[in-house]
Design an enzyme around this catalytic site. Structure first.
Site, PDB file in Angstrom:
ATOM      1  N   CYS A  24       0.509  -1.142   0.516  1.00  0.00           N
ATOM      2  CA  CYS A  24       0.108  -0.288  -0.073  1.00  0.00           C
ATOM      3  C   CYS A  24       1.058   1.421  -0.062  1.00  0.00           C
ATOM      4  O   CYS A  24       1.741   1.695   1.030  1.00  0.00           O
ATOM      5  CB  CYS A  24      -0.931   0.061   1.192  1.00  0.00           C
ATOM      6  SG  CYS A  24      -1.859   1.769   1.576  1.00  0.00           S
ATOM      7  N   GLN A  49     -16.658 -11.718  13.176  1.00  0.00           N
ATOM      8  CA  GLN A  49     -15.333 -11.594  13.402  1.00  0.00           C
ATOM      9  C   GLN A  49     -15.600 -11.186  11.992  1.00  0.00           C
ATOM     10  O   GLN A  49     -15.604 -11.027  10.793  1.00  0.00           O
ATOM     11  CB  GLN A  49     -14.521 -12.541  13.543  1.00  0.00           C
ATOM     12  CG  GLN A  49     -14.566 -13.443  14.531  1.00  0.00           C
ATOM     13  CD  GLN A  49     -13.342 -13.164  15.915  1.00  0.00           C
ATOM     14  OE1 GLN A  49     -13.204 -12.255  14.861  1.00  0.00           O
ATOM     15  NE2 GLN A  49     -13.495 -13.726  17.023  1.00  0.00           N
ATOM     16  N   CYS A  95      -2.828  -0.163   8.847  1.00  0.00           N
ATOM     17  CA  CYS A  95      -1.709  -1.517   8.907  1.00  0.00           C
ATOM     18  C   CYS A  95       0.012  -0.801   9.236  1.00  0.00           C
ATOM     19  O   CYS A  95       0.505  -0.152   8.852  1.00  0.00           O
ATOM     20  CB  CYS A  95      -0.878  -2.443   7.848  1.00  0.00           C
ATOM     21  SG  CYS A  95      -2.589  -2.667   6.189  1.00  0.00           S
ATOM     22  N   CYS A  99      -1.241   5.759   6.988  1.00  0.00           N
ATOM     23  CA  CYS A  99      -2.335   5.446   7.528  1.00  0.00           C
ATOM     24  C   CYS A  99      -2.407   4.663   8.728  1.00  0.00           C
ATOM     25  O   CYS A  99      -0.942   3.736   9.269  1.00  0.00           O
ATOM     26  CB  CYS A  99      -3.214   4.738   7.097  1.00  0.00           C
ATOM     27  SG  CYS A  99      -4.218   3.804   7.296  1.00  0.00           S
ATOM     28  N   TYR A 147     -19.723 -14.381  26.654  1.00  0.00           N
ATOM     29  CA  TYR A 147     -18.667 -13.627  26.043  1.00  0.00           C
ATOM     30  C   TYR A 147     -19.367 -13.873  24.210  1.00  0.00           C
ATOM     31  O   TYR A 147     -18.489 -13.886  23.394  1.00  0.00           O
ATOM     32  CB  TYR A 147     -17.954 -12.823  26.224  1.00  0.00           C
ATOM     33  CG  TYR A 147     -17.612 -12.292  27.210  1.00  0.00           C
ATOM     34  CD1 TYR A 147     -17.455 -10.750  27.641  1.00  0.00           C
ATOM     35  CD2 TYR A 147     -16.933 -13.146  28.127  1.00  0.00           C
ATOM     36  CE1 TYR A 147     -16.783 -11.028  29.088  1.00  0.00           C
ATOM     37  CE2 TYR A 147     -16.147 -12.789  29.422  1.00  0.00           C
ATOM     38  CZ  TYR A 147     -16.172 -11.863  30.056  1.00  0.00           C
ATOM     39  OH  TYR A 147     -15.691 -11.351  31.098  1.00  0.00           O
ATOM     40  N   CYS A 172      -8.377 -11.964  22.684  1.00  0.00           N
ATOM     41  CA  CYS A 172      -7.168 -11.117  21.394  1.00  0.00           C
ATOM     42  C   CYS A 172      -6.711 -10.343  22.003  1.00  0.00           C
ATOM     43  O   CYS A 172      -6.276  -9.340  21.446  1.00  0.00           O
ATOM     44  CB  CYS A 172      -8.688  -9.687  20.589  1.00  0.00           C
ATOM     45  SG  CYS A 172      -9.570  -9.306  22.022  1.00  0.00           S
ATOM     46  N   GLU A 187     -24.368 -12.883  27.339  1.00  0.00           N
ATOM     47  CA  GLU A 187     -23.762 -11.160  26.304  1.00  0.00           C
ATOM     48  C   GLU A 187     -24.170 -10.299  27.050  1.00  0.00           C
ATOM     49  O   GLU A 187     -25.849 -10.119  27.249  1.00  0.00           O
ATOM     50  CB  GLU A 187     -23.826 -11.597  24.218  1.00  0.00           C
ATOM     51  CG  GLU A 187     -23.461  -9.946  23.751  1.00  0.00           C
ATOM     52  CD  GLU A 187     -22.010  -9.806  23.589  1.00  0.00           C
ATOM     53  OE1 GLU A 187     -22.087  -8.663  24.880  1.00  0.00           O
ATOM     54  OE2 GLU A 187     -21.390 -10.871  23.674  1.00  0.00           O
TER      55      GLU A 187
END
Length: 459
Positions: free
Chosen positions: A73, A288, A82, A79, A317, A414, A338
Site C-alpha cells: 500500500c 469476526q 497496517c 495510515c 461473551y 484477542c 452477552e
C-alpha cells in the site's frame, strides 16, 4: 549522554515492541521507533523523551534489515491501519507467536510454555481479507470531500479508496458514494462544529455468500441525502448488493454507529457462513472480520473443547452466537451470555436459521448471569468457553468458573497480556495449561488471536 527533542541519532534496531514498533538503543538509552524492523540501521529524529526511554521517527534508512519489505500500500506509513506491512509476513507470524509466548511466560508465570504451543496459524493470502470496513468522510485542505482511514492516533484522514486488507469491492463502492456526494453537494460531517451530513461509510461483504451491505452513517435523517435514489441505482447494479441502509448518528461522539437503522433498499442484513454455520449480520452486529481465519480459530476452540455429544457448555461473551453455534454442533446443551441485547437477538435468530434447539442465550454480564444460573438453578458446566473483550475476564467471573469446576476451560483471546493474567489466576486456583494455538486474524497489524486449553488438575 543527554538527548534533546528533534536531535538526529544513528542506531541499529535490535528488537520489536508490543505494538510492532522497532526498539533500539543509543548509549544505553532506549528509543521506540514506528515502522522500523530488526536489523535496520537508521537515522532517527527524537520526538518525545521520558526519563528512561523515548520515541523517535525514521529520517533515513542507512541499511535495511533482512526482513524489511516494500509495503504493497502506498500510504501504509501514514495510515493507522497496517503497522507491519513493511515486515515480511513470515516474520510477522514469528513475532506474533513470540508475543503470545512472552506474555504467557512473563505475565502468566508459565515455564517452558513453547512445548505446549502449536505452530502459528497464518493466512494463505494476507491481503483483502477483511469483510467489514468503516471509512470516515471528511474534507482535505482545499475543502474537497475525501474518504479513507485515520492516520495513527489522529482524526486526520489519509485519503485512500483502495485498501490492501479490505474486500476489493470497497473501492468501487467508495467511488460511487463520493461521486454521488460531489454531484449533489452532500457535505462531510465536521466533528468540531457538529455540522455536515455524511460521517462514515460502512461496508460488509459475505465472503461465502457474496452478499454486500452498504450503510451510510448520517448526522440527521434521510432528507439530508438529496437524490438518494441516484446512489441506490448505482449501488444495486453491483453484483451481490443485498442491503443498503442509513444509520442515524446525531451525537457529539467518537462512536461510529448510532442506534437507529433505516432500510433504503433490499434487506437490512446480509448472511455469511463460518464453516457450516450460517449467520445473519446487520450493520450493528459484531461479527469476526476475517472469516477464513475465524473458521481456524473456532475450529481450535471446538477441538480443545473435545465434545463427545453429552456435555453442557457455557459460552461467555458470546456476541451473536458465533462460537456458541459452532459448539452446538457437538454439545448436548450450550448456554451463551452477552451483555448487548441486540447481539442476543441476533444470536437467537442465528440459532433458529441453523435449526439448533440445544442453545439458550442470556442477556447480561457474564459475571452476574453465571453465578445466578449456577446458584439458583443448579446449571453446571462440563466445559466453559470464554472470548472476552480486550480487558479480559472479570475476576468475579473467574471465581465462578473455578466454583463450577468444569473439566476444561477454553480461553479465546484477542489480547495476550490479559489472557496471561487470567491464565495465571486460573492456574493458582487449580487449572493447568494443556495447549496453546496462535491464529493470525489481522495480517499486517500488531493484533493477534490465541486459544488456550486449560484443564482441572486432579486433586
Amino acid at each position: 549522554m543527554e538527548f534533546v527533542k528533534n536531535q538526529i541519532v544513528t542506531l541499529t534496531i535490535e528488537d520489536m515492541g508490543t505494538n510492532g514498533e522497532g526498539v533500539g538503543r543509543v548509549d544505553g538509552f532506549t528509543l521506540f521507533i514506528k515502522d522500523a524492523v530488526i536489523g535496520d540501521v537508521i537515522e532517527a529524529k527524537i520526538l518525545k523523551l521520558k526519563k528512561n526511554y523515548g520515541y523517535a521517527r525514521i529520517e533515513k534508512i542507512l541499511e535495511p534489515g533482512k526482513d524489511r519489505v516494500e509495503p504493497v500500500c502506498p500510504v501504509a506509513r501514514q495510515c493507522g491501519g497496517c503497522s507491519l506491512q513493511h515486515l515480511s509476513y513470515e516474520k510477522q507470524l514469528e513475532w506474533k507467536f513470540d508475543k503470545v509466548k512472552n506474555c504467557l511466560e512473563r505475565i502468566g508465570g508459565l515455564e517452558h510454555i513453547e512445548e505446549k504451543m502449536e505452530p502459528v496459524y497464518g493466512m494463505e493470502d494476507p491481503y483483502y481479507y477483511r469483510n467489514k470496513a468503516q471509512f470516515p468522510v471528511g474534507t482535505d485542505r482545499n475543502g474537497q470531500l475525501i474518504t479513507g482511514f485515520y492516520a495513527g492516533r489522529t482524526h486526520s484522514i489519509v485519503e485512500n479508496t483502495h485498501c490492501c486488507i479490505q474486500a476489493k469491492i470497497n473501492q468501487q463502492i467508495l467511488e460511487m458514494v463520493m461521486e454521488y456526494c460531489h454531484r449533489n453537494h452532500i457535505t462531510a460531517y465536521d466533528e468540531k462544529n457538529h455540522k455536515g451530513v455524511l460521517r462514515h461509510i460502512l461496508t460488509r461483504v459475505g465472503f461465502q455468500t457474496g452478499e454486500i451491505m452498504v450503510c451510510l452513517i448520517v448526522n440527521g435523517g434521510k432528507k439530508k441525502l438529496v437524490n438518494l435514489g441516484q446512489l441506490v441505482d448505482d449501488l444495486k447494479a453491483i453484483s451481490g448488493m443485498t442491503s443498503i441502509t442509513l444509520n442515524i448518528n446525531k451525537e457529539k461522539t467518537n462512536r461510529i454507529l448510532g442506534d437507529k437503522i433505516i432500510s433504503i433498499w433490499g434487506q437490512d442484513y446480509i448472511t455469511d457462513y463460518i464453516g457450516n454455520v450460517k449467520y445473519q449480520i446487520s450493520p450493528l452486529s459484531f461479527y469476526q472480520v476475517n472469516p477464513a481465519q475465524t473458521e481456524v480459530l473456532y475450529g481450535k476452540a471446538l477441538e480443545y473443547a473435545n465434545l463427545q455429544g453429552e456435555e453442557t457448555v457455557w459460552d461467555l461473551y458470546c456476541g451473536i452466537g458465533t462460537i456458541s453455534l459452532f459448539l452446538a454442533q457437538k454439545a448436548k446443551k450450550v448456554y451463551g451470555v452477552e451483555i448487548i441485547p441486540q447481539a442476543i437477538e441476533d444470536a437467537r435468530q442465528n440459532a433458529k436459521i441453523n435449526g439448533f434447539d440445544n442453545v439458550e442465550f442470556f442477556v447480561g454480564k457474564a459475571e452476574e448471569v453465571l453465578p445466578r444460573e449456577y446458584e439458583k438453578h443448579g446449571v453446571y458446566a462440563d466445559v466453559i468457553v470464554v472470548d472476552p473483550p480486550r480487558k479480559g475476564c472479570d475476576e468475579t467471573l473467574l471465581d465462578t468458573i473455578v466454583t463450577m469446576a468444569p473439566k476444561r476451560v477454553v480461553y479465546v483471546s484477542c489480547d495476550p497480556a490479559t489472557l496471561a493474567r487470567d491464565v495465571k489466576i486460573l492456574g493458582e486456583k487449580g487449572y493447568q495449561v494443556e495447549k496453546v494455538s496462535v491464529v493470525d486474524q489481522f495480517g499486517h497489524t500488531s493484533h493477534v488471536e490465541s486459544v488456550v486449553l486449560m484443564s482441572r488438575k486432579d486433586k
